[in-house]
Design a protein around this motif. Structure first.
Motif, mmCIF file in Angstrom:
data_model
loop_
_atom_site.group_PDB
_atom_site.id
_atom_site.type_symbol
_atom_site.label_atom_id
_atom_site.label_comp_id
_atom_site.label_asym_id
_atom_site.label_seq_id
_atom_site.Cartn_x
_atom_site.Cartn_y
_atom_site.Cartn_z
ATOM 1 N N PRO A 104 12.744 -0.534 29.366
ATOM 2 C CA PRO A 104 12.320 0.811 28.946
ATOM 3 C C PRO A 104 13.474 1.806 28.993
ATOM 4 O O PRO A 104 14.231 1.864 29.956
ATOM 5 C CB PRO A 104 11.239 1.176 29.975
ATOM 6 C CG PRO A 104 10.718 -0.140 30.453
ATOM 7 C CD PRO A 104 11.886 -1.077 30.427
ATOM 8 N N GLY A 105 13.622 2.565 27.922
ATOM 9 C CA GLY A 105 14.681 3.559 27.831
ATOM 10 C C GLY A 105 15.993 3.042 27.284
ATOM 11 O O GLY A 105 16.909 3.840 27.034
ATOM 12 N N SER A 106 16.104 1.730 27.080
ATOM 13 C CA SER A 106 17.337 1.169 26.545
ATOM 14 C C SER A 106 17.421 1.382 25.041
ATOM 15 O O SER A 106 16.441 1.767 24.387
ATOM 16 C CB SER A 106 17.423 -0.325 26.872
ATOM 17 O OG SER A 106 16.376 -1.028 26.217
ATOM 18 N N ILE A 164 14.367 1.776 22.189
ATOM 19 C CA ILE A 164 14.295 2.903 21.254
ATOM 20 C C ILE A 164 14.263 2.406 19.814
ATOM 21 O O ILE A 164 13.542 2.943 18.966
ATOM 22 C CB ILE A 164 15.479 3.856 21.495
ATOM 23 C CG1 ILE A 164 15.352 4.513 22.867
ATOM 24 C CG2 ILE A 164 15.555 4.917 20.401
ATOM 25 C CD1 ILE A 164 16.543 5.356 23.254
ATOM 26 N N CYS A 165 15.013 1.355 19.521
ATOM 27 C CA CYS A 165 14.990 0.759 18.179
ATOM 28 C C CYS A 165 13.595 0.224 17.861
ATOM 29 O O CYS A 165 13.086 0.394 16.752
ATOM 30 C CB CYS A 165 16.031 -0.350 18.093
ATOM 31 S SG CYS A 165 16.085 -1.181 16.491
ATOM 32 N N GLY A 166 12.975 -0.439 18.847
ATOM 33 C CA GLY A 166 11.614 -0.927 18.639
ATOM 34 C C GLY A 166 10.628 0.196 18.412
ATOM 35 O O GLY A 166 9.729 0.097 17.550
ATOM 36 N N ILE A 171 9.969 -6.014 20.365
ATOM 37 C CA ILE A 171 11.197 -5.471 20.955
ATOM 38 C C ILE A 171 10.865 -4.551 22.123
ATOM 39 O O ILE A 171 11.517 -4.601 23.181
ATOM 40 C CB ILE A 171 12.008 -4.727 19.880
ATOM 41 C CG1 ILE A 171 12.527 -5.711 18.824
ATOM 42 C CG2 ILE A 171 13.179 -3.979 20.509
ATOM 43 C CD1 ILE A 171 13.209 -5.042 17.650
ATOM 44 N N VAL A 172 9.847 -3.708 21.965
ATOM 45 C CA VAL A 172 9.464 -2.794 23.044
ATOM 46 C C VAL A 172 8.999 -3.568 24.275
ATOM 47 O O VAL A 172 9.331 -3.217 25.418
ATOM 48 C CB VAL A 172 8.364 -1.836 22.551
ATOM 49 C CG1 VAL A 172 7.777 -1.045 23.716
ATOM 50 C CG2 VAL A 172 8.928 -0.879 21.516
ATOM 51 N N ALA A 173 8.231 -4.643 24.050
ATOM 52 C CA ALA A 173 7.732 -5.430 25.180
ATOM 53 C C ALA A 173 8.844 -6.212 25.872
ATOM 54 O O ALA A 173 8.786 -6.458 27.083
ATOM 55 C CB ALA A 173 6.651 -6.394 24.695
#
Length: 485
Positions: free
Chosen positions: A182-184, A188-190, A176-178
């Motif tokens: 960024p910043g969404s 943040i959930c990831g 999810i982070v990848a």
């Protein structure tokens, strides 16, 4: 990036693998032990060489001169920086002293092959900064303890379920982070998923059942080598700390603080020595996470110092417990064993390492605990008081265990239980490091301060970039004729 003068990291990672490949050809457990000692000693020399080489370069990070991963993938997969430079020799030393303290009577029941494979994987993990490779290494590490449990005829269910949850959260969170901006909210959930994964790997309550179950069912040496390097804290540092919002870090710190107090209280009521040691290690490793997630310079320096001191001290404490257990079987803390006259050196080492883990003056943990408590008080006075309370409970538990094992009615027997030469070497090496670091702590503290400053700078840069991107998105929408929300 700066280049080391030799491929120290790859040599350190490959030496245990080469030793593990040679062991199946040797059926004699004593020869397998000697092969493991040689491979682990080479790994220790290489990791110390990487640390010295980095200091000579006067750089924050560097990679190997002949980096095979860089040539194949055109990316720096394995690097050494000021954060990992002391951690790599620490892990190599933990494995080496464990092999040294393995008596011949235990050699046939201890899997040197899997221990060396675990060492190689742990060294690669601590030398890795590439997110996906780090996720793969962290997810693969629990395989060896699970195989150990199956080979011993024990049920791996509790351990496997918790580690499966850890792997799912780790892989899902990183994906999810990848993928997310960024910043969404998705990013943040990831990051929150990665934080929970780090808590599961570190044994945070209520997902801590695997910790005591592993120590109770697996061999004590294998359990120590899986837990003591604290790779869960490393995952939090590399994957969560740089980009996570403050509230995610504060939730991780609160969960770790609650676990530290809970585990410290549990140490006082345990009857089995292995479960006692499991909760003692869990409480101290949770204090490391508390300091890491405070995100203050002093708290981060204290956490990094406590990481080194606790990992070193409790490895020695666990090995002392293992040596005593190899002489008289499983230890029941509900009665007195009177082992002092039979093993006075082990008694002194048991007390030294136990007190060092709680920051006794004159030991490596004293300055580390002082920095952590002061950093916690600066961040929030109540947090500092709770950290101090957990440390006090751990101190009471250590003294309680010492009196139960070494005092009382004198142990009677015809077998010589005095410390063996190999055990004496391991005890002497760890004692010198614990006392030397306590009497001259400045080099270690300076190294941890530089690493903490770099981590905070990296986090500030990420947060500034996220803020800039978030501010530019509404402006871009306005320029395109869309009304920003």
């Amino acid at each position: 990036m700066n280049v080391l003068h030799f491929s120290w990291i790859e040599a350190a990672v490959l030496a245990p693998l080469f030793g593990a490949a040679l062991i199946p050809l040797r059926s004699d457990p004593d020869r397998a032990r000697r092969c493991s000692l040689a491979a682990s000693a080479i790994a220790l020399v290489c990791t110390v060489g990487a640390w010295i080489d980095l200091a000579v370069l006067n750089a924050f990070e560097a990679h190997d001169r002949w980096d095979l991963a860089e040539r194949l993938f055109h990316r720096d997969m394995l690097v050494v920086d000021e954060l990992s430079a002391p951690l790599l020799p620490l892990v190599a030393l933990q494995f080496l002293v464990t092999f040294l303290a393995t008596l011949r009577t235990k050699a046939s029941r201890f899997s040197f092959t899997m221990a060396l494979a675990t060492e190689s994987l742990t060294l690669a993990t601590l030398a890795c900064k590439e997110p996906w490779l780090l996720v793969a290494l962290l997810a693969a590490a629990p395989v060896f303890p699970a195989v150990e449990l199956v080979r011993r005829g024990e049920s791996p269910r509790v351990f496997v379920l918790h580690m499966a949850l850890f792997a799912i959260l780790l892989v899902g969170g990183q994906a999810i982070v990848a993928w997310a901006t960024p910043g969404s909210d998705a990013a943040i959930c990831g990051l929150a998923m990665l934080g929970v994964a780090a808590l599961v790997r570190s044994g945070a309550a209520p997902l801590h059942c695997w910790h005591a179950d592993l120590f109770e069912r697996a061999s004590l040496g294998a359990a120590i080598l899986f837990v003591a390097p604290m790779t869960g804290a490393y995952a939090a540092l590399r994957l969560v700390l740089p980009t996570a919002p403050a509230w995610v870090l504060h939730l991780i710190a609160l969960a770790s603080l609650a676990t530290a107090v809970y585990a410290a209280g549990m140490t006082l009521v345990q009857r089995d020595a292995r479960r006692f040691f499991s909760f003692l290690l869990l409480s101290n490793s949770s204090l490391v996470l508390v300091g890491l997630e405070l995100v203050t310079p002093l708290g981060l320096v204290g956490a990094l110092c406590v990481w080194v001191s606790v990992s070193l001290a409790l490895t020695g404490f666990g090995l002392a417990l293992r040596s005593i257990e190899s002489r008289c079987g499983r230890i029941d803390l509900a009665r007195y064993h009177g082992m002092f006259r039979a093993t006075p050196t082990l008694a002194g080492f048991f007390l030294l390492t136990g007190l060092a883990s709680i920051g006794f003056p004159g030991t490596l943990g004293f300055v580390a605990a002082e920095l952590l408590i002061e950093g916690a008080i600066d961040a929030a006075p109540l947090v500092g008081v709770i950290v101090l309370f957990a440390s006090a409970l751990n101190g009471l538990a250590v003294m309680h265990a010492y009196f139960r094992i070494f005092t009382g009615c004198e142990h009677s027997g015809t077998i010589d239980l005095r410390i063996r030469p190999a055990e004496r070497v391991a005890v002497l090496a760890l004692s010198l490091l614990i006392l030397g670091g306590g009497l001259y702590p400045q080099p270690g503290v300076s190294s941890r301060r530089h690493a903490a400053a770099a981590l905070l700078d990296q986090r500030n840069e990420h947060l500034k970039q996220n803020f800039t991107d978030a501010a530019s998105r509404p402006a871009a929408k306005s320029a395109a004729g869309e009304s920003p929300r």
